[in-house]
Design a protein around this motif. Sequence first.
Motif, mmCIF file in Angstrom:
data_model
loop_
_atom_site.group_PDB
_atom_site.id
_atom_site.type_symbol
_atom_site.label_atom_id
_atom_site.label_comp_id
_atom_site.label_asym_id
_atom_site.label_seq_id
_atom_site.Cartn_x
_atom_site.Cartn_y
_atom_site.Cartn_z
ATOM 1 N N LEU A 85 0.921 -1.456 0.097
ATOM 2 C CA LEU A 85 -0.077 -0.137 -0.149
ATOM 3 C C LEU A 85 0.693 1.436 0.178
ATOM 4 C CD1 LEU A 85 -2.922 -0.747 2.795
ATOM 5 C CD2 LEU A 85 -2.505 -1.267 0.363
ATOM 6 N N GLY A 86 0.922 2.357 -0.895
ATOM 7 C CA GLY A 86 1.574 3.503 -1.184
ATOM 8 C C GLY A 86 2.677 3.660 -2.237
ATOM 9 N N LEU A 87 3.230 2.436 -2.534
ATOM 10 C CA LEU A 87 4.203 2.612 -3.962
ATOM 11 C C LEU A 87 3.561 2.018 -5.070
ATOM 12 C CD1 LEU A 87 7.399 0.893 -1.988
ATOM 13 C CD2 LEU A 87 6.942 3.659 -1.872
ATOM 14 N N SER A 88 4.385 2.826 -6.452
ATOM 15 C CA SER A 88 4.112 2.601 -7.613
ATOM 16 C C SER A 88 4.428 0.678 -7.927
ATOM 17 C CB SER A 88 4.438 3.454 -8.032
ATOM 18 O OG SER A 88 3.476 4.897 -8.348
ATOM 19 N N SER A 89 4.011 0.256 -8.279
ATOM 20 C CA SER A 89 4.905 -1.026 -8.642
ATOM 21 C C SER A 89 3.691 -2.141 -9.038
ATOM 22 C CB SER A 89 5.516 -1.614 -7.628
ATOM 23 O OG SER A 89 4.661 -1.970 -6.634
ATOM 24 N N GLU A 90 3.625 -3.061 -9.438
ATOM 25 C CA GLU A 90 2.554 -4.296 -9.927
ATOM 26 C C GLU A 90 1.868 -4.749 -9.039
ATOM 27 O OE1 GLU A 90 2.065 -8.476 -12.580
ATOM 28 O OE2 GLU A 90 3.872 -8.430 -11.249
ATOM 29 N N PHE A 91 2.503 -5.192 -7.597
ATOM 30 C CA PHE A 91 1.379 -5.257 -7.138
ATOM 31 C C PHE A 91 0.865 -4.276 -5.815
ATOM 32 C CE2 PHE A 91 3.370 -9.527 -8.511
ATOM 33 C CZ PHE A 91 1.970 -9.951 -8.865
ATOM 34 N N SER A 92 0.631 -2.888 -5.925
ATOM 35 C CA SER A 92 1.188 -1.851 -5.067
ATOM 36 C C SER A 92 0.057 -1.074 -5.839
ATOM 37 C CB SER A 92 2.116 -0.509 -5.269
ATOM 38 O OG SER A 92 1.880 0.369 -4.661
ATOM 39 N N PHE A 93 -0.837 -1.588 -4.100
ATOM 40 C CA PHE A 93 -2.414 -0.412 -4.225
ATOM 41 C C PHE A 93 -2.404 1.303 -3.464
ATOM 42 C CE2 PHE A 93 -6.747 0.776 -2.127
ATOM 43 C CZ PHE A 93 -6.992 0.276 -3.067
ATOM 44 N N SER A 94 -2.240 1.813 -4.595
ATOM 45 C CA SER A 94 -2.304 3.350 -4.220
ATOM 46 C C SER A 94 -3.723 3.942 -3.341
ATOM 47 C CB SER A 94 -1.563 3.966 -5.671
ATOM 48 O OG SER A 94 -0.741 3.670 -6.154
ATOM 49 N N ILE A 95 -3.581 4.460 -2.629
ATOM 50 C CA ILE A 95 -4.541 5.016 -1.677
ATOM 51 C C ILE A 95 -5.191 6.299 -2.696
ATOM 52 C CG2 ILE A 95 -5.442 5.730 0.303
ATOM 53 C CD1 ILE A 95 -4.264 3.180 1.566
ATOM 54 N N ARG A 96 -5.904 6.602 -3.009
ATOM 55 C CA ARG A 96 -5.977 7.934 -3.682
ATOM 56 C C ARG A 96 -8.164 8.562 -3.245
ATOM 57 N NH1 ARG A 96 -3.950 5.526 -7.530
ATOM 58 N NH2 ARG A 96 -1.355 6.366 -8.896
ATOM 59 N N LYS A 97 -8.486 9.241 -3.522
ATOM 60 C CA LYS A 97 -9.449 9.983 -2.975
ATOM 61 C C LYS A 97 -9.929 8.601 -4.250
ATOM 62 C CE LYS A 97 -12.856 13.933 -4.179
ATOM 63 N NZ LYS A 97 -13.322 14.651 -4.754
ATOM 64 N N GLY A 98 -11.228 7.937 -3.596
ATOM 65 C CA GLY A 98 -12.123 7.445 -4.885
ATOM 66 C C GLY A 98 -12.091 5.698 -4.485
ATOM 67 N N ASP A 99 -11.895 5.481 -4.157
ATOM 68 C CA ASP A 99 -11.280 4.621 -3.137
ATOM 69 C C ASP A 99 -11.175 3.245 -1.599
ATOM 70 O OD1 ASP A 99 -8.728 3.069 -4.763
ATOM 71 O OD2 ASP A 99 -7.331 4.894 -3.831
ATOM 72 N N ASP A 100 -12.153 2.571 -1.797
ATOM 73 C CA ASP A 100 -13.283 2.338 -0.276
ATOM 74 C C ASP A 100 -11.934 1.000 0.272
ATOM 75 O OD1 ASP A 100 -14.380 1.136 1.196
ATOM 76 O OD2 ASP A 100 -16.323 1.604 0.206
ATOM 77 N N LEU A 101 -11.195 1.481 1.392
ATOM 78 C CA LEU A 101 -10.770 1.207 2.136
ATOM 79 C C LEU A 101 -11.472 0.009 3.124
ATOM 80 C CD1 LEU A 101 -8.354 3.583 3.796
ATOM 81 C CD2 LEU A 101 -7.871 2.735 1.254
ATOM 82 N N GLY A 102 -12.683 0.204 2.912
ATOM 83 C CA GLY A 102 -13.128 -1.130 3.419
ATOM 84 C C GLY A 102 -13.379 -2.198 3.133
ATOM 85 N N TRP A 103 -13.939 -1.812 1.660
ATOM 86 C CA TRP A 103 -13.477 -2.889 0.431
ATOM 87 C C TRP A 103 -12.572 -3.816 0.633
ATOM 88 C CZ3 TRP A 103 -17.211 -6.310 -0.529
ATOM 89 C CH2 TRP A 103 -18.830 -5.243 -1.048
ATOM 90 N N LEU A 104 -11.338 -2.666 0.448
ATOM 91 C CA LEU A 104 -10.022 -3.051 -0.107
ATOM 92 C C LEU A 104 -9.213 -4.363 1.675
ATOM 93 C CD1 LEU A 104 -7.150 -3.244 -1.071
ATOM 94 C CD2 LEU A 104 -6.165 -1.187 0.663
#
Length: 401
Positions: A85-104
């Motif tokens: 969570l937080g970096l740019s890579s193939e298996f990276s989830f970049s948290i921004r406005k519009g992301d629902d952390l509950g579903w994550l």
Amino acid sequence: LQRNTYFPCLLLCLKSLESCLLAVDLSLQYFRDDYQARTMDHRDYSDYEANSADISFEDITSSEQNKQILRRLRDGDDKISHLTLGLSSEFSFSIRKGDDLGWLGYFIGNSEYLRALNIYYLPENEGWEQQIDAFMDGLARNQSIRRIRAYHVRGYESTALLRGLGNLSLLEELDYRWSYITLDGCSALLESGVCKLKKIHLMSSNIDDDGVAAFANGLRSIGPFLRELLLPDNSIGNEGLLALVTALESCTSLERLNLSDNDFSLATAGLGSLSDWLQTAVLNLNELSLQYCAINDEGMQALAEGALNHCKDLNLSGNDSITASGFRYLSTSLQSNSCRLEKLCLGAMNIGDDGVEVLVRGLIGNKVLRCLELRDDEGDIAITTVGWYALSTALCDTSTV
């Protein structure tokens, strides 16, 4: 004439004021929209279960990559064994406005293949608390994660994360760096009775002496399972070291202890307690690292016997307050038949020719030591050709070394 002159100016000022008010209104509207985007209706686990198969990933993610990650987690893709969570890579989830952390959190919690989770970013802005809680609720259900790395996590997010991790029954390794360890979170993690950590790395986590006392209480709960404990750069002094040693009595499987970059200049009692523990504990500590701890001659006297007789690898680099007098205690322990030290690191210590002379005496007859590291990257150990000659002569004399 004055009326004709000032009236257009007044109109111009009113127009400018109107533009400013409009700009402020637009900014506030954006703030309201942004805040609303981060809030969410309360959902429990059954709500996620009922809707997971039909959820629109476009509605709960901010990017195509985030959407694909959630889909692969939901579908049980066994290739996602680690996630960041937080970096740019193939298996990276970049948290921004519009992301629902509950579903994550829900999809992470349900994953059977995820082994490692790296958390390099969590939102800290006001209004994210509900999403953070929902994420942690989901994460706490995971039964596959074995390693967690969390960097730069602080405050509310840190407490929530540590509480959630206390429910991960398979978690073996916690790597927590440049993050603030809260006492409530630490207690919830270590005293949960579920988590059985084998490695704890808390670097620059602002623990200090008071925090170590609380941490030590929790450490007793996982002591028999712990193999590596790394607490560098945490403002630990004498009182903290004394509290920690009492908790280490339960760590019967400990193989590696790193307390580097803490201030032990006034910790003679704490270092003596550490030495006593090493001599009485039922364990074989492989590595003890005390780099840059401001240990002085008195501290060396208190530490030497336990450290050299019950460790294989001792790192004292950077403790430049130790003089030839302090090295005499090392030398005596090196000569002991009980010495089991195989590697000794003394770089950046201003040893000097006098210190080398003392160490050479300890090497005579020692058949255990395999590596003596005297790093001299910047000429900081102050050994001249006289000292090097004495050392090389002793090392080359195979009849005594």
